[in-house]
Structure formats: C-alpha cells, structure tokens
Design a protein around this motif. Structure first.
Motif, mmCIF file in Angstrom:
data_model
loop_
_atom_site.group_PDB
_atom_site.id
_atom_site.type_symbol
_atom_site.label_atom_id
_atom_site.label_comp_id
_atom_site.label_asym_id
_atom_site.label_seq_id
_atom_site.Cartn_x
_atom_site.Cartn_y
_atom_site.Cartn_z
ATOM 1 N N ASN A 1 -12.858 -1.181 -23.022
ATOM 2 C CA ASN A 1 -12.145 0.002 -23.524
ATOM 3 C C ASN A 1 -10.636 -0.253 -23.520
ATOM 4 O O ASN A 1 -9.851 0.630 -23.163
ATOM 5 N N ASN A 2 -10.224 -1.433 -23.958
ATOM 6 C CA ASN A 2 -8.886 -1.913 -23.646
ATOM 7 C C ASN A 2 -7.774 -1.005 -24.128
ATOM 8 O O ASN A 2 -6.824 -0.710 -23.385
ATOM 9 N N LYS A 3 -7.850 -0.518 -25.341
ATOM 10 C CA LYS A 3 -6.752 0.272 -25.896
ATOM 11 C C LYS A 3 -6.663 1.664 -25.280
ATOM 12 O O LYS A 3 -5.695 2.382 -25.512
ATOM 13 N N ARG A 4 -7.652 2.040 -24.476
ATOM 14 C CA ARG A 4 -7.598 3.349 -23.834
ATOM 15 C C ARG A 4 -6.885 3.299 -22.484
ATOM 16 O O ARG A 4 -6.751 4.312 -21.810
ATOM 17 N N TYR A 5 -6.441 2.101 -22.100
ATOM 18 C CA TYR A 5 -5.758 1.921 -20.816
ATOM 19 C C TYR A 5 -4.324 1.441 -21.035
ATOM 20 O O TYR A 5 -4.000 0.288 -20.739
ATOM 21 N N PRO A 6 -3.442 2.320 -21.519
ATOM 22 C CA PRO A 6 -2.055 1.879 -21.698
ATOM 23 C C PRO A 6 -1.310 1.689 -20.384
ATOM 24 O O PRO A 6 -0.320 0.966 -20.331
ATOM 25 N N LEU A 7 -1.801 2.334 -19.301
ATOM 26 C CA LEU A 7 -1.111 2.299 -18.013
ATOM 27 C C LEU A 7 -2.049 1.832 -16.909
ATOM 28 O O LEU A 7 -3.252 2.123 -16.934
ATOM 29 N N PHE A 8 -1.488 1.127 -15.950
ATOM 30 C CA PHE A 8 -2.178 0.766 -14.710
ATOM 31 C C PHE A 8 -1.319 1.177 -13.520
ATOM 32 O O PHE A 8 -0.090 1.240 -13.628
ATOM 33 N N HIS A 9 -1.973 1.413 -12.378
ATOM 34 C CA HIS A 9 -1.273 1.376 -11.097
ATOM 35 C C HIS A 9 -1.604 0.045 -10.452
ATOM 36 O O HIS A 9 -2.785 -0.275 -10.247
ATOM 37 N N ALA A 10 -0.567 -0.726 -10.167
ATOM 38 C CA ALA A 10 -0.710 -2.033 -9.542
ATOM 39 C C ALA A 10 -0.439 -1.872 -8.051
ATOM 40 O O ALA A 10 0.711 -1.770 -7.625
ATOM 41 N N LYS A 11 -1.506 -1.805 -7.309
ATOM 42 C CA LYS A 11 -1.446 -1.503 -5.877
ATOM 43 C C LYS A 11 -2.300 -2.535 -5.149
ATOM 44 O O LYS A 11 -3.427 -2.786 -5.555
ATOM 45 N N ASP A 12 -1.773 -3.126 -4.091
ATOM 46 C CA ASP A 12 -2.459 -4.240 -3.432
ATOM 47 C C ASP A 12 -3.084 -3.788 -2.114
ATOM 48 O O ASP A 12 -2.771 -2.723 -1.581
ATOM 49 N N GLY A 13 -3.964 -4.629 -1.575
ATOM 50 C CA GLY A 13 -4.613 -4.302 -0.317
ATOM 51 C C GLY A 13 -5.011 -5.537 0.460
ATOM 52 O O GLY A 13 -5.223 -6.612 -0.107
ATOM 53 N N VAL A 14 -5.099 -5.373 1.782
ATOM 54 C CA VAL A 14 -5.695 -6.383 2.646
ATOM 55 C C VAL A 14 -7.039 -5.854 3.124
ATOM 56 O O VAL A 14 -7.288 -4.651 3.122
ATOM 57 N N VAL A 15 -7.905 -6.760 3.501
ATOM 58 C CA VAL A 15 -9.261 -6.389 3.896
ATOM 59 C C VAL A 15 -9.246 -5.498 5.132
ATOM 60 O O VAL A 15 -8.535 -5.766 6.096
ATOM 61 N N SER A 16 -10.030 -4.443 5.075
ATOM 62 C CA SER A 16 -10.246 -3.587 6.241
ATOM 63 C C SER A 16 -11.741 -3.537 6.541
ATOM 64 O O SER A 16 -12.547 -3.280 5.646
ATOM 65 N N THR A 17 -12.082 -3.767 7.784
ATOM 66 C CA THR A 17 -13.485 -3.695 8.197
ATOM 67 C C THR A 17 -13.804 -2.365 8.862
ATOM 68 O O THR A 17 -14.929 -2.169 9.328
ATOM 69 N N THR A 18 -12.845 -1.446 8.875
ATOM 70 C CA THR A 18 -13.044 -0.232 9.670
ATOM 71 C C THR A 18 -12.848 1.081 8.920
ATOM 72 O O THR A 18 -13.313 2.115 9.371
#
Length: 406
Positions: free
Chosen positions: A322-339
C-alpha cells in the motif's frame, strides 16, 4: 516464519535454545545485536549510536537560514545509497515537547517554538510534524498559536530556519455524524494546515479502538467523509496507528451473548481499514516502532473454525502493498525488553536494534516517504537538555542509514 528470520534454523532449534532465543527470533533481531542490547539493558545503559555521527552534519549543513546544499542525496560515506534523503529528515515536536513548553524567562535553554525550530535546524532537520500548537505563555506569540494569526507566525519561523511542516497530530472530530461545531473546528485546522504549508493533517490515535468489523465500517465512513473535506482543501488526511490496530479483526465464528463475533478470518484491523477506505482521500502514518511491537504481540489468532493459526506481521510488507498510502512514518527505535510485554523499550533513533536499513530498503520510494523521528521518553524531569540532545542523536542515526551493498 518471522520477519528477517534465519531459514536454516527450525522451530525445534529455537525451542531448544531457550526463551531468550525464542524472543530474539520473534523480534527478528540478529543474535549479536540482541546480545549486545540485552547486556546494555541489564547494565541500565543505552549503547552509543550504532551508526556513529552523521557525515552530513557539520556546521548546520553549511546553511544560511536553512538555504544551503547537502551532498548526501545519493551515495554517502557509508558506501551505499542514502536511505533517507536530507530534505526528508523530520521530527515530530512531541519528542521535544518539554522544550516548546519551557519558560524562556526561567531558562537559558531553547524555549518555545521559535528557539526550538532554530535548534532543530542546526541539528540538520528539514521537516517537522506538530503535536498541537501550544507552547509556554512567555514564548513569542503566547501560549496558543492555534489560530490563523498564530499559524502565520509559526510559518514565518519555519521559513526563517529552512523548515517545512509536514503534518499535525491535531483535531479529528470524535462525533459521528458530524456536528456543525466539530465541522467548523475541523475546517479551521485545515486552514491552519494550509497556512503552515502542510501537505498532510492527521491524528495520533487509531480510527477506533474496537476489534469488531462493524465498528471499523463506521470508522471508514467517517474517515472517507473527513478525507473528502480535507482533499477539497488540498490536504491529505492521515491516521497514525499504534500496536493494537494491527491486532486481528473479529469478524466471524460463534457470537457472544451480545451478538458479537468471537473469531477472526486472519485479517488485521488496519488491513481491513485500508480495504474499506478510499485511497484518494484517506492516508496513513505508520509508527514503525509500534508496528514492530505488533509483530511481537499479534502472531496467532483463532480462526472461524476454532483452530489456532499463525500469522506473523510484516510491517514493511504492509507498506509495500500500500506504498502510496503511507506518505509519513514515525521513525522510533527500540532495544529488546524481556519484561514489558511489548518486546522493546524505546530509545533514541539509531541506538536500538530495529532493522531500519532493511525496512527502508524494502519499502523504497525514498523521495516520497517522510520519516519523522520520535522518542516519547526524551523529555526528562532531571535533565532539561536531554530531549534536544537526543534529537541530535536521532538525526545522526537517520542521516547515517545506507542501503547495503550486495
């Protein structure tokens, strides 16, 4: 099969390797990165940015009030194609909400919209996404800039520092059918968006919190109507989504005591929304972090016949379809959480383990998508400079992304 998994390893291999290995594979994270981030979490620290400093950042990109030249639109120092061109690097102002809300009379740190814009431009950002138009009352323009006059003032500051507004998490009417008051407010926000030069206007919430198809049908009717109004004003209306929107739609099987379905066909709620909304008037902003949380959380469903079936979510795959329907992203990162039950803890962009190189390479259309850096946790009660400092770290991480050479 999990996204980015190793096809040479069987499920039996994973099970025998213990719960940590199962978690690693469910997150689609390479073993070395998984081990390094688990070590960092255990130590109560976040590792330094894995991508290092951006080669493009030097003296504010050589810009005079934002009008200069970047030379990293093609192949950068990393050897591969730059995945996020310089003019597409943005940030949602929610990340630095403490700075816009800061009293300039009580701090030497950047305070209010104008000074924050100046600092973000120095970091290298070219785009911003608003999360409302409020700031500290002592900042230039006063507490609320949610007006035509306020929008003109904001636009003058954006232009001054070479920034472009791309969207806003603002007013989407909750009433349906629309009341006249809600329609008037919605139109006011469209006027503000046009003054600010936005192509997009949206919200930070899902179209509905329900799991039932009937409620998503109602939401689609509402968004189609609102989107048509926005389109007449030259604005693309978008919905920003969290993990729950990628859960499975309840659309069949035995009914509960209120006559509602209890089982799923396997289609995800947001996938259904994409099918029943008009692609010419309704758009989406994928929060890539929350999409990966959904990949971790929503991988099995109960089919109409009562069987349990597996379907691991592929965030990049949904965008590609659905590529053209996504003009915007939130670029947010993460580290692994086991809890925490989500699989990840949020960290500044470029310091986590989410494979953004693969994600952006797969979705392509790099001159169409607008990634907005976000970190909900950047503001600190004890370190008032943290959010703008981490905004710089996140910019460098975004700028350093390069397509891998094969």
């Amino acid at each position: 099969m999990t996204l980015y998994s190793d096809p040479s390893r069987t499920e039996a291999d994973t099970a025998s390797a213990g719960p940590d290995e199962a978690l690693r594979r469910s997150l689609g994270v390479g073993r070395r990165r998984f081990l390094s981030t688990c070590t960092a979490v255990a130590a109560g620290a976040v590792a330094a940015p894995v991508f290092g400093a951006s080669p493009a950042f030097a003296g504010g990109h050589g810009r005079d009030h934002g009008h200069g030249h970047d030379h990293d639109h093609g192949h950068g120092h990393g050897g591969g194609q730059v995945l996020v061109p310089a003019d597409k690097r943005g940030i949602i102002l929610y990340t630095v909400r403490d700075a816009t809300a800061r009293d300039p009379l009580a701090s030497d740190l950047p305070s209010g919209f104008r000074e924050v814009f100046k600092q973000l431009a120095r970091h290298g950002y070219r785009q911003v996404e608003f999360a409302g138009y409020g700031q500290h009352a002592n900042a230039p323009g006063g507490a609320s800039l949610e007006s035509v006059a306020g929008a003109r003032l904001l636009r003058s500051w954006l232009d001054e520092y070479g920034l472009r507004a791309q969207g806003n998490h603002g007013f989407i009417p909750s009433s349906w059918p629309l009341t006249k008051a809600d329609l008037d407010t919605f139109k006011k926000h469209l006027e503000i968006a046009n003054i600010l030069g936005m192509d997009h206007m949206g919200t930070g919430g899902d179209p509905t919190g329900s799991s039932y198809r009937a409620d998503w049908d109602v939401a689609a009717d509402k968004w189609n109507a609102l989107g048509a109004i926005a389109r007449r004003e030259g604005i693309k209306l978008y919905t920003h989504n969290h993990d729950s929107a990628y859960g499975f739609l309840l659309d069949g099987g035995p009914l509960d005591d209120q006559g509602r379905p209890t089982r799923s066909s396997g289609i995800r709620k947001l996938e259904y929304f994409l099918k029943v909304t008009d692609p010419k008037v309704v758009w989406l902003e994928m929060d890539i972090f929350w999409a990966h949380v959904a990949q971790y959380k929503f991988h099995t469903y109960t089919a109409h016949d009562g069987s349990t079936r597996k379907n691991v979510f592929d965030p990049a795959g949904l965008v590609v379809r659905n590529n053209k329907r996504y003009p915007l992203f939130h670029a947010k990162d993460g580290v692994v959480s086991t809890t925490n039950g989500q699989g990840y803890d949020m960290v500044p962009f470029g310091t986590g383990v989410i494979d953004y190189t693969t994600f952006f390479s797969r979705v392509g259309e790099r001159n169409y998508h607008n990634p907005m850096v976000e970190d909900d946790n950047s503001p600190s009660a004890t370190d008032p400079a943290q959010s703008l400092r981490e905004a710089k770290i996140s910019y460098d991480g975004l700028a350093a992304l390069r397509k891998r050479r094969h």
